[in-house]
Design a protein around this motif. Structure first.
Motif, PDB file in Angstrom:
ATOM      1  N   CYS A 204       0.413  -0.596  -0.473  1.00 22.10           N
ATOM      2  CA  CYS A 204      -0.326   0.072   0.386  1.00 22.10           C
ATOM      3  C   CYS A 204       0.674   1.254  -0.286  1.00 22.10           C
ATOM      4  O   CYS A 204       0.728   1.684  -0.282  1.00 22.10           O
ATOM      5  CB  CYS A 204      -0.909   0.097   1.221  1.00 22.10           C
ATOM      6  SG  CYS A 204      -2.097  -1.954   1.637  1.00 22.10           S
ATOM      7  N   ALA A 205       2.006   1.112   0.626  1.00 25.39           N
ATOM      8  CA  ALA A 205       2.923   1.991   0.611  1.00 25.39           C
ATOM      9  C   ALA A 205       3.426   2.455  -0.470  1.00 25.39           C
ATOM     10  O   ALA A 205       3.868   3.846  -0.446  1.00 25.39           O
ATOM     11  CB  ALA A 205       4.006   2.208   1.385  1.00 25.39           C
ATOM     12  N   LEU A 206       3.650   1.787  -1.606  1.00 30.20           N
ATOM     13  CA  LEU A 206       3.876   1.641  -2.899  1.00 30.20           C
ATOM     14  C   LEU A 206       2.690   2.664  -3.762  1.00 30.20           C
ATOM     15  O   LEU A 206       3.197   2.450  -4.682  1.00 30.20           O
ATOM     16  CB  LEU A 206       4.326   0.566  -3.715  1.00 30.20           C
ATOM     17  CG  LEU A 206       6.017   0.277  -3.027  1.00 30.20           C
ATOM     18  CD1 LEU A 206       6.088  -1.697  -3.028  1.00 30.20           C
ATOM     19  CD2 LEU A 206       7.100   1.009  -3.171  1.00 30.20           C
ATOM     20  N   ASN A 207       1.962   2.614  -3.757  1.00 30.93           N
ATOM     21  CA  ASN A 207       0.724   3.138  -4.166  1.00 30.93           C
ATOM     22  C   ASN A 207       0.424   4.648  -4.136  1.00 30.93           C
ATOM     23  O   ASN A 207       0.259   4.739  -3.279  1.00 30.93           O
ATOM     24  CB  ASN A 207      -0.827   2.142  -3.699  1.00 30.93           C
ATOM     25  CG  ASN A 207      -1.756   2.852  -4.826  1.00 30.93           C
ATOM     26  OD1 ASN A 207      -1.444   3.314  -5.833  1.00 30.93           O
ATOM     27  ND2 ASN A 207      -3.250   1.526  -4.813  1.00 30.93           N
ATOM     28  N   PRO A 208      -0.043   4.961  -4.815  1.00 31.75           N
ATOM     29  CA  PRO A 208       0.403   6.642  -4.867  1.00 31.75           C
ATOM     30  C   PRO A 208      -1.118   6.738  -4.896  1.00 31.75           C
ATOM     31  O   PRO A 208      -1.543   8.326  -4.052  1.00 31.75           O
ATOM     32  CB  PRO A 208       0.202   7.341  -6.268  1.00 31.75           C
ATOM     33  CG  PRO A 208       1.073   6.367  -7.106  1.00 31.75           C
ATOM     34  CD  PRO A 208       0.818   5.084  -6.873  1.00 31.75           C
ATOM     35  N   MET A 209      -1.805   5.940  -4.848  1.00 26.60           N
ATOM     36  CA  MET A 209      -3.075   6.554  -4.590  1.00 26.60           C
ATOM     37  C   MET A 209      -3.970   6.303  -3.080  1.00 26.60           C
ATOM     38  O   MET A 209      -4.365   6.805  -2.260  1.00 26.60           O
ATOM     39  CB  MET A 209      -4.176   5.474  -5.522  1.00 26.60           C
ATOM     40  CG  MET A 209      -5.928   5.839  -4.754  1.00 26.60           C
ATOM     41  SD  MET A 209      -7.190   4.410  -5.675  1.00 26.60           S
ATOM     42  CE  MET A 209      -7.523   3.637  -4.233  1.00 26.60           C
TER      43      MET A 209
END
Length: 257
Positions: A204-209
């Motif tokens: 999740c930390a890698l997802n810009p959203m």
């Protein structure tokens, strides 16, 4: 005399915004249906049945606004761009008397405008479904800023995909890439409460959203666990710094082949 790049940029953007206005009904039907059903099922039906905790819809709605901003922009950048490369209609745009970078940035802004419109329209839809938003009105300007940044990030991601993937594969690529982005974007849960599943927290930390969802929660529903504002802004800035040059590189590589 060399034309002013800003005038050319705004001319291209006005053209794309006119097309957006003409296609607005279809665009809204396409991108609002999934978030609306998620809000209706998870926010209302499962809550009424006791399967979701009280107040879950209040947590969910900012995430769905973030989803619309990011995904509508990504979708409306990738699919049209792939088709323009396939039909070579992109050559009309490449003849514009501006450097290639201006054309790429214009496509990102045009896609972001669609994401921003659909995100804003998700608010009255949510109010209609839920009845009471209970949002902190002082946080609305910051929420609009997060939404705009998220739409720009989605536009950069979509432009990268649209200029990288062959038109025949854009549909399957989108269907393979977007669901993981959807379910790791913290739209359905607060990121700070993922300590029990550290591997999923890392995804999740890698997802810009994620940073759009968390920024909106912090601005509109501060009592719900959320990431600090500075971290949300930093995450979105990093996404733009990564995907804007990536979109320029993939677009240039595709345009000269």
């Amino acid at each position: 005399m060399t034309p002013n790049p800003w005038r050319v940029f705004w001319g291209l953007l006005e053209h794309d915004l006119l097309i957006t206005r003409k296609q607005l009904g279809g665009v809204l039907a396409q991108v609002l249906m999934q978030p609306l059903l998620m809000l209706l099922v998870f926010g209302k039906v499962l809550g009424a049945l006791g399967y979701t905790p009280p107040g879950y819809a209040r947590l969910l709605l900012p995430g769905l606004v973030a989803l619309n901003a990011f995904f509508a922009a990504a979708q409306n950048a990738s699919f049209p761009l792939a088709m323009e490369f396939a039909t070579r209609t992109i050559e009309n745009r490449l003849r514009a008397p501006v450097p290639l970078g201006w054309i790429v940035v214009e496509r990102i802004f045009a896609a972001a405008s669609r994401g921003l419109v659909t995100a804003v329209l998700m608010v009255p839809v949510g109010a209609l479904v839920l009845g009471d938003l209970s949002w902190r009105t002082a946080g609305i300007p910051a929420a609009f800023g997060y939404t705009a940044l998220g739409a720009l990030a989605g536009g950069a991601v979509g432009t990268t995909i649209g200029s990288l993937v062959a038109p025949a594969r854009i549909g399957i690529t989108f269907s393979l890439v977007m669901p993981p982005l959807l379910f790791t974007g913290s739209a359905q849960f607060p990121f700070p409460e993922l300590d029990a599943v550290p591997w999923f927290r890392a995804l999740c930390a890698l997802n810009p959203m994620t940073y759009v969802s968390e920024g909106l929660r912090g601005a509109l529903t501060p009592r719900i666990a959320h990431l600090p504002a500075w971290l949300c802004v930093t995450g979105l800035a990093v996404a733009l710094l990564v995907f804007t040059p990536a979109s320029l590189w993939t677009f240039r590589r595709r345009a000269i082949t």
